[in-house]
Design an enzyme around this catalytic site. Sequence first.
Site, PDB file in Angstrom:
ATOM      1  N   THR A  72       0.822  -1.289  -0.087  1.00  0.00           N
ATOM      2  CA  THR A  72      -0.086  -0.136  -0.002  1.00  0.00           C
ATOM      3  C   THR A  72       0.821   1.155  -0.107  1.00  0.00           C
ATOM      4  O   THR A  72       0.620   2.062  -0.921  1.00  0.00           O
ATOM      5  CB  THR A  72      -0.986  -0.064   1.591  1.00  0.00           C
ATOM      6  OG1 THR A  72      -1.715  -1.242   1.211  1.00  0.00           O
ATOM      7  CG2 THR A  72      -1.806   1.155   1.340  1.00  0.00           C
ATOM      8  N   ASN A 150      -6.001  -9.121  -8.121  1.00  0.00           N
ATOM      9  CA  ASN A 150      -6.045  -9.814  -6.844  1.00  0.00           C
ATOM     10  C   ASN A 150      -6.978 -10.581  -6.465  1.00  0.00           C
ATOM     11  O   ASN A 150      -7.127 -11.771  -5.982  1.00  0.00           O
ATOM     12  CB  ASN A 150      -5.632  -8.802  -5.506  1.00  0.00           C
ATOM     13  CG  ASN A 150      -6.738  -7.614  -5.462  1.00  0.00           C
ATOM     14  OD1 ASN A 150      -6.604  -6.925  -6.429  1.00  0.00           O
ATOM     15  ND2 ASN A 150      -7.507  -7.745  -4.344  1.00  0.00           N
ATOM     16  N   SER A 198       4.957  -6.259  -2.688  1.00  0.00           N
ATOM     17  CA  SER A 198       4.780  -6.643  -1.057  1.00  0.00           C
ATOM     18  C   SER A 198       5.301  -7.728  -0.596  1.00  0.00           C
ATOM     19  O   SER A 198       5.215  -8.830  -1.173  1.00  0.00           O
ATOM     20  CB  SER A 198       3.251  -6.588  -0.931  1.00  0.00           C
ATOM     21  OG  SER A 198       3.053  -6.816   0.519  1.00  0.00           O
ATOM     22  N   CYS A 324     -17.053  -7.809   2.287  1.00  0.00           N
ATOM     23  CA  CYS A 324     -17.570  -8.095   3.780  1.00  0.00           C
ATOM     24  C   CYS A 324     -16.523  -7.543   4.902  1.00  0.00           C
ATOM     25  O   CYS A 324     -17.240  -7.368   6.044  1.00  0.00           O
ATOM     26  CB  CYS A 324     -17.697  -9.651   4.037  1.00  0.00           C
ATOM     27  SG  CYS A 324     -16.285 -10.569   3.907  1.00  0.00           S
TER      28      CYS A 324
HETATM   29  N1  PLP Z   1      -2.092  -4.212  -4.210  1.00  0.00           N
HETATM   30  C1  PLP Z   1      -2.836  -5.394  -4.581  1.00  0.00           C
HETATM   31  C2  PLP Z   1      -3.223  -5.914  -5.944  1.00  0.00           C
HETATM   32  C3  PLP Z   1      -2.957  -6.450  -3.506  1.00  0.00           C
HETATM   33  O1  PLP Z   1      -3.413  -7.588  -3.758  1.00  0.00           O
HETATM   34  C4  PLP Z   1      -2.606  -5.911  -2.048  1.00  0.00           C
HETATM   35  C5  PLP Z   1      -2.715  -6.640  -0.862  1.00  0.00           C
HETATM   36  O2  PLP Z   1      -3.873  -7.550  -0.935  1.00  0.00           O
HETATM   37  C6  PLP Z   1      -1.882  -4.695  -1.898  1.00  0.00           C
HETATM   38  C7  PLP Z   1      -1.733  -3.956  -3.127  1.00  0.00           C
HETATM   39  C8  PLP Z   1      -1.621  -4.083  -0.710  1.00  0.00           C
HETATM   40  O3  PLP Z   1      -0.319  -4.833  -0.293  1.00  0.00           O
HETATM   41  P1  PLP Z   1       0.061  -4.695   1.381  1.00  0.00           P
HETATM   42  O4  PLP Z   1      -0.969  -5.728   1.954  1.00  0.00           O
HETATM   43  O5  PLP Z   1       1.414  -5.026   1.459  1.00  0.00           O
HETATM   44  O6  PLP Z   1      -0.251  -3.356   1.842  1.00  0.00           O
END
Ligand code: PLP
Length: 393
Positions: A72, A150, A198, A324
């Site tokens: 993030t 995701n 990440s 949710c």
């Molecule tokens: N971007 C995507 C596509 C993700 O799937 C996620 C986490 O699920 C993030 C960003 C955020 O990563 P972090 O949990 O390390 O902040």
Amino acid sequence: MKIVYADNNATTMVAPEVLEAMLPFLKDQYGNPSSMHTFGGRVGFAIKDARAKVADLIGASPEEIVFTGCGTESDNTAIWAALHAQPDKRHVVTTRVEHPAVKSLAESLAKKGYRITFVPVDGQGNLDLDHLYRHLSEDTAIVSIMWANNETGVLFPIDEIAQRVREHGIVFHTDAVQAVGKIPVDVRQSPVDMLSMSGHKIHAPKGVGVLYVRKGTRFTPHLIGGHQENGRRGGTENTASIVGFGKAAELAASQWLKDMDRVKRLRDRLENSLLERVPNAMINGNRDRRLPNTTSVAFEYVEGESILLMMDQYGICASSGSACTSGSLEPSHVLRAMGVPFTAAHGSIRFSLGTYNTDEDIDTIVEKLPPIIDRLRDMSPFWHEAKAKTAAG
Ligand code: PLP
């Protein structure tokens, strides 16, 4: 009870080798990497080594790797960096299906007076590229588009998009948090300016991220403080986690990426068996252009949360397609953007596999899940209504 962990897009297990590599930095190697003494310097050397390993995984140079606190933060930093570096530009282009790390920031920028273009997707989750290219302008500060979704695993053609955006002289960032470690990502071939990763999605711990910043990219730091990360991110480094990220990157490059063919076979067997055994089940997203580990399966006329709770009794871990976590049962913004019918979006389950999954895991899901859907449908007035309608022709 044995846990069947099929939620690797949410987070992954810390690999034993990663933990092993980290432990000295949680125990006796506690020096500050910026210190002048040899004790701290040794830790600085471990960070340097981790930086080189992460750079190697994506074909970057070590100087282009900035360690952050999470995916993030990497996403936020990329967007703010481009906006701060070009204060006269007030337009941002992104998509309707981004992770909240980009989507919520874009929405908050809109409230601050920035103009945001959210590029739509079709029913298969494919991006409307014409829409994207039509909206690039002199005023566009940054285009931020995820590499892999995701929820559905659908991949966007990042090489092509990055090339087109670059031709307009606009900064291009990709959220590659779900792509790295699952498919080859190489910035020597993909002309992206910035790329987010990440740690906890690739068997490193939570709370460490990376932002790749191509040499020469206009960049102003988001987290302002000390001189760490070559002045691009202040704050004493999360040494142990950075070392863990380095080890995970090394293992991803040498082992896990190669294992993705096996993971894909597991995913395909899971998917095909469920489609065979459960009527009114379908796959969300483009099946031909997806991550190898992810499937989003819609079971019509049942609630995803009920499925999750019943699977939980057998130790099966997955995710649903509704928001949710926010306390609502609204289908996720991704499935809504794809126009997945409400009755299907509501009963959508994401299974995301990884290198630690086995054939037995798939056997368990395929054995336990179809009777769960039968039981839930038996209780669902919508299911009976739909069946009666079909019978009446
Ligand atoms: N971007 C995507 C596509 C993700 O799937 C996620 C986490 O699920 C993030 C960003 C955020 O990563 P972090 O949990 O390390 O902040």
